[in-house]
Design a protein around this motif. Structure first.
Motif, mmCIF file in Angstrom:
data_model
loop_
_atom_site.group_PDB
_atom_site.id
_atom_site.type_symbol
_atom_site.label_atom_id
_atom_site.label_comp_id
_atom_site.label_asym_id
_atom_site.label_seq_id
_atom_site.Cartn_x
_atom_site.Cartn_y
_atom_site.Cartn_z
ATOM 1 N N ILE A 68 -0.935 16.566 44.619
ATOM 2 C CA ILE A 68 -0.013 16.072 44.916
ATOM 3 C C ILE A 68 0.972 15.666 46.176
ATOM 4 C CG2 ILE A 68 0.058 16.812 42.645
ATOM 5 C CD1 ILE A 68 1.787 18.820 43.034
ATOM 6 N N SER B 126 3.139 12.165 46.933
ATOM 7 C CA SER B 126 4.381 12.267 47.047
ATOM 8 C C SER B 126 4.968 12.708 48.126
ATOM 9 C CB SER B 126 4.607 13.738 46.882
ATOM 10 O OG SER B 126 4.259 14.551 45.715
ATOM 11 N N VAL C 60 6.616 9.822 42.658
ATOM 12 C CA VAL C 60 6.343 10.706 42.093
ATOM 13 C C VAL C 60 6.957 12.149 43.009
ATOM 14 C CG1 VAL C 60 3.506 11.811 43.277
ATOM 15 C CG2 VAL C 60 3.934 9.535 41.720
ATOM 16 N N CYS C 61 7.251 12.326 44.770
ATOM 17 C CA CYS C 61 6.697 12.810 44.725
ATOM 18 C C CYS C 61 9.190 13.907 44.793
ATOM 19 C CB CYS C 61 8.696 12.603 46.346
ATOM 20 S SG CYS C 61 8.426 14.192 47.077
ATOM 21 N N VAL D 299 7.598 14.956 41.138
ATOM 22 C CA VAL D 299 6.287 16.437 41.390
ATOM 23 C C VAL D 299 7.793 17.830 41.251
ATOM 24 C CG1 VAL D 299 5.856 18.064 43.585
ATOM 25 C CG2 VAL D 299 4.454 15.790 42.283
ATOM 26 N N TYR E 107 1.379 8.821 36.512
ATOM 27 C CA TYR E 107 2.183 10.113 36.052
ATOM 28 C C TYR E 107 1.427 11.405 35.454
ATOM 29 C CZ TYR E 107 5.182 6.840 37.828
ATOM 30 O OH TYR E 107 6.376 5.826 38.255
ATOM 31 N N TYR F 52 -0.046 14.039 38.178
ATOM 32 C CA TYR F 52 0.798 14.853 39.320
ATOM 33 C C TYR F 52 2.025 15.498 38.240
ATOM 34 C CZ TYR F 52 -0.701 10.777 41.721
ATOM 35 O OH TYR F 52 -1.893 9.990 42.406
#
Lengths: 241, 102
Positions: A175, A179, A185-186, A189, B42, B45
């Motif tokens: 992951i 990111s 995405v970062c 997370v 998504y 993740y």
């Protein structure tokens, strides 16, 4: 385009840390199986056929309680429901013309870890990559369970403790690189870490099983991300490259 | 009534397999809906992040060792280490720290 042989090799390579982690986890699972009254062979069989930590553990508690058959169905369904989401996601990783046989075989071992390394592969999935990983992961998991039934608590706690983070280390390796490239995405997370922590601590919510919390949080957070930050097709391709 | 362990095992196995294989066999095409595509993009993740923390702190004998493994793992992955190196590094962090913490 890498050959199938190369894909198997890479699958085995990426499967080794998984097998190590599995061994530690399934060993402790074997202890639970023994407490539930299962023999080493039965523990081995459960792991060989289920490939699921939380689901198997939940099953052992049902067996120990000598509960109704319907109950073990329901427990397995709930504890493993997150794999339904993962398989939906994984279905998009298959080239549309992938033969049915590969879909049937890959479906046999969709786990948190194997799913993780599979989605980290660029482009469409070469099923042989997964088979390579299965070849080391499945024995690690099922034999670990059998040894857990036999040897109980023989492995030093210090070793089990260290091995048990191997799986999480792998998750991070999956992951974190995306990111770095993708701010959304970062952000998600980090939000996932925070929400997961909160869910584990809050009253009522923390009473739910870890698997159930994972499903609820995944649906909510991935839904929000998809709604507010829909992914352009070129972006998916670029991230895959 | 005593239940047969092998019937228990068969029910578990059939349920686990159906959950995994039905989406793979029923969803044969690329999904067209932009929302669904984005959602599934998504999912991995979010789900892996949710499963990692705070669970990593419960997996180890000392929660601090687990937390340290998490931080070291993030940094290592950020600077480009692969699956195996990150995993081993996390294990080593726990192994060494627990000499002092446990």
């Amino acid at each position: 385009m890498v050959s199938h042989k190369q894909a198997i090799k890479e699958g085995i390579r990426d499967g080794i840390p998984i097998a190590l982690g599995y061994f530690a986890v399934s060993f402790s699972l074997g202890v639970a199986a023994r407490n539930a009254g299962l023999s080493a062979f039965q523990g081995f069989l459960v792991s060989l056929l289920n490939n699921a930590s939380a689901g198997e553990y939940a099953g052992f508690t049902v067996i120990a309680a000598n509960a109704a058959y319907f109950e073990i169905f329901l427990m397995t369904l709930i504890a493993n429901a997150r794999y339904l989401l993962m398989s939906c996601s994984l279905s998009q990783k298959f080239s549309p013309d992938t033969p049915l046989i590969h879909r049937l075989l890959i479906g046999y071992d969709v786990t948190d870890e194997l799913f993780g390394i599979t989605i980290a592969r660029p482009g469409f999935l070469d099923p042989f990559y997964s088979y390579g990983a299965f070849m080391v992961a499945i024995p690690g998991w099922s034999i670990g369970t059998a040894l857990g039934v036999i040897a109980g608590n023989a492995l030093p706690a210090r070793i089990v403790s260290a091995l048990s983070v191997a799986l999480f280390g792998m998750f991070l390796a999956i992951i974190i690189p995306p990111s770095k490239q993708n701010k959304v995405v970062c952000a998600f997370v980090l939000i996932s870490f925070a929400c997961s922590f909160a869910a584990a601590k809050l009253p009522r919510i923390s009473d739910l099983s870890g698997g159930t919390r994972t499903i609820i949080l995944t649906v909510i957070l991935a839904g929000l991300a998809a709604f507010f930050f829909p992914v352009e097709e070129e972006q998916e391709v670029r991230d895959d490259a | 009534m005593t239940h047969n362990i092998y019937i228990y095992i068969a029910i578990m196995a059939a349920t686990s397999y159906a959950i995994r294989v039905l989406p793979l066999t029923l969803i044969r095409k690329q999904i067209k809906s932009k929302f669904l595509r984005s959602f599934l993009y998504y999912v991995p993740y979010v789900t892996l992040a949710v499963m990692t923390f705070p669970a990593i702190m419960d997996a180890t004998q000392s929660p601090i060792a687990g937390l340290a493994a998490l931080l070291v793992g993030i940094v290592a992955a950020w600077i480009g280490a692969g699956l195996f190196p990150v995993s081993i590094l996390c294990c080593l962090v726990v192994f060494v720290l627990e000499f002092f913490l446990v």
